[in-house]
Design a protein around this motif. Structure first.
Motif, PDB file in Angstrom:
ATOM      1  N   ASP A   1       3.205  -3.660  -5.391  1.00 45.86           N
ATOM      2  CA  ASP A   1       2.381  -4.497  -4.513  1.00 45.86           C
ATOM      3  C   ASP A   1       2.471  -5.975  -4.908  1.00 45.86           C
ATOM      4  OD1 ASP A   1       1.485  -2.243  -3.104  1.00 45.86           O
ATOM      5  OD2 ASP A   1      -0.083  -1.870  -4.583  1.00 45.86           O
ATOM      6  N   LYS A   2       2.375  -6.265  -6.199  1.00 48.28           N
ATOM      7  CA  LYS A   2       2.436  -7.667  -6.633  1.00 48.28           C
ATOM      8  C   LYS A   2       3.862  -8.224  -6.463  1.00 48.28           C
ATOM      9  CE  LYS A   2       0.455  -7.296 -10.842  1.00 48.28           C
ATOM     10  NZ  LYS A   2      -0.191  -7.851 -12.069  1.00 48.28           N
TER      11      LYS A   2
ATOM     12  N   SER B   1       0.841  -2.166  -9.102  1.00 53.17           N
ATOM     13  CA  SER B   1       0.313  -1.016  -8.352  1.00 53.17           C
ATOM     14  C   SER B   1       1.294  -0.702  -7.228  1.00 53.17           C
ATOM     15  CB  SER B   1      -1.077  -1.337  -7.787  1.00 53.17           C
ATOM     16  OG  SER B   1      -1.010  -2.432  -6.873  1.00 53.17           O
TER      17      SER B   1
ATOM     18  N   ALA C   1       2.550  -1.727   4.532  1.00 58.76           N
ATOM     19  CA  ALA C   1       3.561  -0.702   4.832  1.00 58.76           C
ATOM     20  C   ALA C   1       3.792  -0.635   6.341  1.00 58.76           C
ATOM     21  CB  ALA C   1       3.129   0.654   4.289  1.00 58.76           C
TER      22      ALA C   1
ATOM     23  N   HIS D   1       0.514   0.770  -3.927  1.00 61.46           N
ATOM     24  CA  HIS D   1      -0.177   1.255  -2.725  1.00 61.46           C
ATOM     25  C   HIS D   1       0.661   1.101  -1.463  1.00 61.46           C
ATOM     26  CE1 HIS D   1      -3.942   0.376  -5.301  1.00 61.46           C
ATOM     27  NE2 HIS D   1      -3.465   1.570  -5.522  1.00 61.46           N
ATOM     28  N   MET D   2       1.396  -0.002  -1.356  1.00 61.07           N
ATOM     29  CA  MET D   2       2.253  -0.159  -0.170  1.00 61.07           C
ATOM     30  C   MET D   2       3.257   0.971  -0.118  1.00 61.07           C
ATOM     31  SD  MET D   2       5.234  -0.882   1.418  1.00 61.07           S
ATOM     32  CE  MET D   2       6.297  -1.515   0.123  1.00 61.07           C
TER      33      MET D   2
ATOM     34  N   ALA E   1       1.825   4.212   1.029  1.00 60.30           N
ATOM     35  CA  ALA E   1       1.557   4.209   2.477  1.00 60.30           C
ATOM     36  C   ALA E   1       2.866   4.292   3.258  1.00 60.30           C
ATOM     37  CB  ALA E   1       0.776   2.952   2.860  1.00 60.30           C
ATOM     38  N   LEU E   2       3.896   3.646   2.745  1.00 56.92           N
ATOM     39  CA  LEU E   2       5.197   3.690   3.421  1.00 56.92           C
ATOM     40  C   LEU E   2       5.768   5.110   3.403  1.00 56.92           C
ATOM     41  CD1 LEU E   2       7.250   1.808   4.833  1.00 56.92           C
ATOM     42  CD2 LEU E   2       8.401   1.571   2.626  1.00 56.92           C
TER      43      LEU E   2
ATOM     44  N   GLN F   1       3.692   9.257  13.192  1.00 51.27           N
ATOM     45  CA  GLN F   1       3.664   9.357  11.725  1.00 51.27           C
ATOM     46  C   GLN F   1       2.234   9.326  11.194  1.00 51.27           C
ATOM     47  OE1 GLN F   1       6.058  10.055   9.742  1.00 51.27           O
ATOM     48  NE2 GLN F   1       7.889   9.674  10.938  1.00 51.27           N
TER      49      GLN F   1
ATOM     50  N   ALA G   1      -1.296 -11.896  -5.629  1.00 48.98           N
ATOM     51  CA  ALA G   1      -0.061 -12.430  -6.226  1.00 48.98           C
ATOM     52  C   ALA G   1       0.503 -13.560  -5.363  1.00 48.98           C
ATOM     53  CB  ALA G   1       0.966 -11.313  -6.400  1.00 48.98           C
TER      54      ALA G   1
ATOM     55  N   ASP H   1      -2.551  -4.096   0.887  1.00 48.13           N
ATOM     56  CA  ASP H   1      -1.335  -3.472   0.359  1.00 48.13           C
ATOM     57  C   ASP H   1      -0.884  -2.299   1.234  1.00 48.13           C
ATOM     58  OD1 ASP H   1      -1.309  -5.236  -1.819  1.00 48.13           O
ATOM     59  OD2 ASP H   1      -2.701  -3.965  -2.931  1.00 48.13           O
TER      60      ASP H   1
ATOM     61  N   GLN I   1       4.033   7.760   3.525  1.00 51.86           N
ATOM     62  CA  GLN I   1       3.305   8.516   4.556  1.00 51.86           C
ATOM     63  C   GLN I   1       3.839   8.219   5.950  1.00 51.86           C
ATOM     64  OE1 GLN I   1      -0.913   7.873   4.006  1.00 51.86           O
ATOM     65  NE2 GLN I   1      -0.887   8.777   1.957  1.00 51.86           N
ATOM     66  N   LEU I   2       4.446   7.044   6.127  1.00 53.29           N
ATOM     67  CA  LEU I   2       5.049   6.700   7.421  1.00 53.29           C
ATOM     68  C   LEU I   2       6.486   7.218   7.511  1.00 53.29           C
ATOM     69  CD1 LEU I   2       3.849   3.007   7.909  1.00 53.29           C
ATOM     70  CD2 LEU I   2       2.866   5.099   8.862  1.00 53.29           C
TER      71      LEU I   2
ATOM     72  N   HIS J   1      -3.586  -6.463  -3.838  1.00 54.60           N
ATOM     73  CA  HIS J   1      -2.804  -6.991  -4.964  1.00 54.60           C
ATOM     74  C   HIS J   1      -1.681  -7.919  -4.511  1.00 54.60           C
ATOM     75  CE1 HIS J   1      -4.347  -3.146  -7.070  1.00 54.60           C
ATOM     76  NE2 HIS J   1      -5.209  -4.118  -7.148  1.00 54.60           N
TER      77      HIS J   1
END
Lengths: 322, 322
Positions: free
Chosen positions: B99-100, B79, A103, B81-82, B85-86, A128, A85, A99, B88-89, A81
């Motif tokens: 994301d956009k 959305s 991260a 998603h980043m 994931a971030l 991590q 964009a 996406d 999770q880190l 995404h």
């Protein structure tokens, strides 16, 4: 088959996808934490202000079980995404930035900007992501691969991604390599005899392994180390399983065979390679290899399944007892 | 109703969501390109290495028809998603980065790093997003709002997003404002008499409009300009439609009414306000307002629908003929 739990650690030298496959096999077969991977950072680059480390990330995602299984790089279940964009803003979209992958790039870039060394940042990132093996950037200092082509010189990712390896290659250079210090922890482990074997993964000799071996003092430290060095040929039956290695060899006038690969290593790093693993399909070549001190081994080196990876890992690790 | 096509341009001063609503109404009613919005950048900040301009982006996304309609900021169909994931880190996730939306931040940050001024970058961004009006950052120089609270001082976004405006406010400061040059193009347009009216949107007086007006020379240039200045009260029936304005007023000991708003402007910027628009629900307050030179106007100022926005825009624009 030997119980590898009794052995010491293994150091694997790797680029991206091809090397990550063997690294995954080695990790499966070795006791947890005994695999160290020294990874090329010559194809790292800055893009849209982000520090991107393609080979490191391929290793981390693969060993974390998060890699996209069909392409071998990037993350499974990725979405795009941001990139869509960005395209609407007229931004640069030639390099694929997923996406979720973003991260990793944001996290790494932010920590590097805060003054942390790449080695420390990657250690933390691996932790991590839950990676049990050690993934070492070849250096915390910047090394940037330039691909010299007939008509122009290109930063590696421009050649590899944007130009899809189309230009004819005439040579390579690694900007900054003269001042780049090899990964300190790996050098210390080498000095301390921590490794039972050093494995050069079936990665691209020119743009994945050469940048590692040409770090000041590194290849000599490997050659002088008592641990045998095992090179797995990235060329099988005259083709590269993945990537432009075969095309580059042809353009550079190197025979596109496992022999051509070995000749490259023996000319540039004399005395480094102790074992050379070629694919069963190249078995007839074995008798024509007469590099002094090099033991030629035939194995199945094409790694399609997890079993293939583990089998090749076993074949490689068995050599230190052979 | 007057044909506003015959008039000259309008300059609106705005923070984020509340101001963007009226700006959208003004854009609908004015001829294309005749709306100029001077936007607060005091809540800009650097996060994960990205230059984020929350108020600017709210204006751009709103005027481009891309804003999330339910929250008034961010992008429609976003959305995350980043950010997942971030998380999770173990990265910082207190600030929502869609994301956009990330494409905007990466694009802007990369251009700023390349040496472009914020004004030029936002001009280009507005053009890429298809925004017909002009969106001007109040300054290309960094101004950073600090919210002083009873127990600590917080950068604006920490107060606003991370702490959800919970700490009790004692005051504000705008780091860098003494050296920040007001938007040059807007100052030139002011000097050239380009505006028929100056509208102070129903934005937060303390953290959205004060940073704009306190830029060196700006409020005097507005006050001295022949175009009348119309202030729309952000406080309606004792509450703020959006954001912490009412809470801040209470904590600062300012009466939480439209009168309190006007008193703030008249004390700090004497002679600036010519028209003061209050909501119909506050009509009984009109008789108690006796600031000299201020014309009090009652209108429907709560903008829920597109029609509401256009009606308020008409009510405001009609004043210059009234």
């Amino acid at each position: 088959m030997i119980d590898h739990a009794a052995k010491r650690s293994v150091l694997a030298l790797s680029g991206g996808v091809g090397g990550a496959k063997l690294a995954l096999g080695l990790e499966d077969v070795l006791p947890a934490g005994e695999l160290h991977v020294l990874v090329n950072t010559g194809d790292d680059f800055e893009h849209l202000g982000l520090h991107i480390s393609p080979d490191i990330d391929t290793l981390l995602y693969t060993l974390a079980g998060k890699a996209n299984p069909s392409q071998g790089w990037g993350l499974e279940g990725e979405s795009w995404h941001m990139l869509e964009a960005l395209a609407q803003l007229g931004g640069e979209t030639w390099f694929q930035l997923g996406d979720k992958d973003l991260a990793t790039h944001l996290w790494r870039t932010h920590r590097l900007a805060g003054g942390q060394a790449l080695t420390a940042v990657i250690n933390e990132l691996a932790s991590q992501l839950g990676v049990a093996s050690r993934v070492h950037p070849m250096s915390s200092d910047p090394v940037r691969t330039t691909v010299h082509c007939r008509s122009e010189s290109l930063p590696f990712q421009r050649y590899f991604v944007e130009q899809r390896c189309q230009p004819e290659v005439t040579g390579f250079s690694f900007e900054g390599i003269g001042n780049a210090r090899p990964n300190r922890e790996v050098m210390t482990l080498l000095r301390n005899g921590a490794f039972s074997q050093i494995v050069v993964c079936p990665s691209n000799p020119f743009v994945s392994i050469d940048p590692i071996l040409q770090l000041p003092g590194l290849w000599q430290a490997l050659a002088d180390n008592p641990a045998p060095v095992t090179l797995v040929s990235p060329i099988v039956a005259g083709i590269a399983i993945k990537g432009p290695a075969a095309k580059m060899m042809a353009e550079l006038g190197v025979p596109v065979t496992a022999l051509g690969v070995l000749a490259h290593y023996c000319r540039h790093y004399p005395g480094l390679v102790n074992n050379f693993v070629i694919d069963a399909s190249d078995a007839t070549l074995a008798s024509s290899i007469d590099e002094p001190g090099v033991n030629v081994v035939v194995a199945s080196t094409v790694m399609k399944t997890r079993d293939d990876k583990q089998s090749l890992a076993h074949a490689v690790l068995d050599l230190v007892e052979g």
